[in-house]
Design a protein around this motif. Sequence first.
Motif, PDB file in Angstrom:
ATOM      1  N   ASP A 173       0.861  -1.180   0.000  1.00  0.00           N
ATOM      2  CA  ASP A 173       0.000   0.000   0.000  1.00  0.00           C
ATOM      3  C   ASP A 173       0.898   1.231   0.000  1.00  0.00           C
TER       4      ASP A 173
ATOM      5  N   SER B 190      -8.442   7.737  -7.793  1.00  0.00           N
ATOM      6  CA  SER B 190      -6.991   7.746  -7.630  1.00  0.00           C
ATOM      7  C   SER B 190      -6.416   9.145  -7.767  1.00  0.00           C
TER       8      SER B 190
ATOM      9  N   GLN C  76      -2.943   8.926  -7.594  1.00  0.00           N
ATOM     10  CA  GLN C  76      -1.588   8.449  -7.859  1.00  0.00           C
ATOM     11  C   GLN C  76      -1.095   9.035  -9.174  1.00  0.00           C
TER      12      GLN C  76
ATOM     13  N   LEU D 270       2.734   4.705 -11.366  1.00  0.00           N
ATOM     14  CA  LEU D 270       2.050   3.445 -11.651  1.00  0.00           C
ATOM     15  C   LEU D 270       2.658   2.757 -12.873  1.00  0.00           C
TER      16      LEU D 270
ATOM     17  N   THR E  40       0.143  -4.548 -10.693  1.00  0.00           N
ATOM     18  CA  THR E  40      -1.068  -3.835 -11.079  1.00  0.00           C
ATOM     19  C   THR E  40      -1.482  -2.971  -9.894  1.00  0.00           C
ATOM     20  N   ASP E  41      -2.393  -2.063 -10.131  1.00  0.00           N
ATOM     21  CA  ASP E  41      -2.836  -1.209  -9.026  1.00  0.00           C
ATOM     22  C   ASP E  41      -4.338  -1.079  -9.060  1.00  0.00           C
TER      23      ASP E  41
ATOM     24  N   SER F 234      -6.300   1.522  -9.151  1.00  0.00           N
ATOM     25  CA  SER F 234      -6.918   2.777  -9.599  1.00  0.00           C
ATOM     26  C   SER F 234      -8.177   2.540 -10.403  1.00  0.00           C
TER      27      SER F 234
ATOM     28  N   ALA G 134      -6.515   2.850  -5.145  1.00  0.00           N
ATOM     29  CA  ALA G 134      -5.312   3.209  -5.891  1.00  0.00           C
ATOM     30  C   ALA G 134      -4.040   3.057  -5.083  1.00  0.00           C
TER      31      ALA G 134
ATOM     32  N   HIS H 221      -3.314   0.456  -3.435  1.00  0.00           N
ATOM     33  CA  HIS H 221      -2.988  -0.972  -3.439  1.00  0.00           C
ATOM     34  C   HIS H 221      -2.265  -1.321  -4.729  1.00  0.00           C
ATOM     35  N   ILE H 222      -1.061  -1.803  -4.570  1.00  0.00           N
ATOM     36  CA  ILE H 222      -0.229  -2.178  -5.716  1.00  0.00           C
ATOM     37  C   ILE H 222       0.176  -3.628  -5.522  1.00  0.00           C
ATOM     38  N   GLU H 223      -0.214  -4.478  -6.470  1.00  0.00           N
ATOM     39  CA  GLU H 223      -0.092  -5.929  -6.283  1.00  0.00           C
ATOM     40  C   GLU H 223       0.667  -6.578  -7.419  1.00  0.00           C
TER      41      GLU H 223
END
Lengths: 456, 77
Positions: free
Chosen positions: A407, A419, A421, A426, A435-436, A438, A445, A447-449
Amino acid sequence: MTGTRRGARGHGQRPATPTGTTAARDERWPGPPAGNLRRVGALVTIAAAGLAGLVVGAAAVVGIQDAGSRPAPAPRATPATGPARSDAVGPAAASPDPGGSGPATAVPPAPTPSVLLAWTPQGLDPGLAVAADVDPAVTATSVVRGGPVDLVSSRDAGGAPVDGLASGWAIPLDALAIDPAAHAGFVSIADQAAVTALGEGEALLGATSAGLRRLEPGGVIELAGGRSLTVAAVVSDTAIGGAELAVDVATGEGLGVDTARYLLAAYAGDRAGLEQRLRAALTAGTAVRFRGPGETPFLRHGDAVLPQAQIKEQFGEFAYRPGSGGDAFVQDPAWQAANLTTVELPIVGAARCHRLVVDALAGALGDVVAANLGDLIDPEGFAGCWNPRTTRGSTSVSHHAWGVAVDINATANPTGLASVQDPRLLAIFARWGFTDGSDWLVPDAGHIEYVAPPGG
Amino acid sequence: RAGPGDRTLTLTQRRSPTLPPPTGGDEAGVEIRGVPGRHSERRGELEWVENGIAVSLRSRTIGLDELLAIAAGLERA
């Protein structure tokens, strides 16, 4: 002790896979085919590696199943076709036209319908299924229910234990509940018989899940609460939306897998028009996501990230037990020790993440620094990586529990709000396989996984 | 029961005028026995419709070229 747990694959700790092949998974032999393609030979196993090629004819194929005696699910509007022909021609090798376009001309296949997925957050809006059922462009529908179930033990078809956990511990499984007759129209030919035949108390395992479970048909999964499921068949992952297992609706209701999650609609014609008509049927203010095949790895709800079976295959599977409250749970410490690591990352500092993700994380953050974009990340807005909890507002396991999501700038990008961001940030993470949230249906937004190897 | 090195496949046939809609996302069109069909690399599966019969050849260990060759060599009753 929590019982058997497997570490992540990719660096030596590969989960065991069941022996045998697809042929061995369904050994029914219901007799001569009703179709007009004769089976080529008896059950003969091709055992030698390095064969130049299979000899078609007397002795080539193993594991032939004939579903011709079982009618295919009837679409609501059946295209007009000619009668089935019975072409009594000689061996294909001797025929001047193996494709059958000679005097006994093959009937051209009717156009295959397209398929549209629709899902809404927190459960499928009831208006979608109703609208799809009466839409003139829609020829068939399947409403799929979903929810988590907890495995406490399993045994193979012979009764030998496979998974066994200490009291209080369980393995979370991603489960779906389907109407077999309706859903069979949305799976490949090879899976249709298994889906159609799914009965109460039975489960279909996706191929990835079967590998994780080390179970084949006849195996038994014991669930928390005293329910058990008999593995009826192993199907392709896509047949059950990438889920770990699927049961029929009645079984799902008994397991709490009873929340409608997504709709599949087979249709002919204009997709945009259909989406517009379905959207008009939604409860006011409801967000909806429409997808076609290939737009996401699997047609299912929550489709922006990998399904749990794929996460487990890449990063390992753990057991868990309830925590002291809220959405936190207690995770198998052995799995943690084998798979998590604490590293010092650029900009955000120390983070505990899955060992298979830290290089990509470090690489992405390093690129942010190298591009002089470090100011785009607020170190105070870093909410961590690994966090053993369920997703907020549900009982499904968060991917943070595997340590494969971070996060970043979470304070400025709370869940549910659009988002803020910077797209350059990104884009860097995307290049490293992340991926995120958004563009999620419920934006997240921050959360980036991790979803794929860099450049994949 | 199959073991290491074995090459196996499953032939499935169902009475149907059409194939089910493609849901895997990786289906690619391919001509099979003179009719349009499709192949999914993810499932290792060839599918086509011939004379009102939907046919599938699926294998986790046999590639497309060999599946096409096997399909071409299937005999009609």
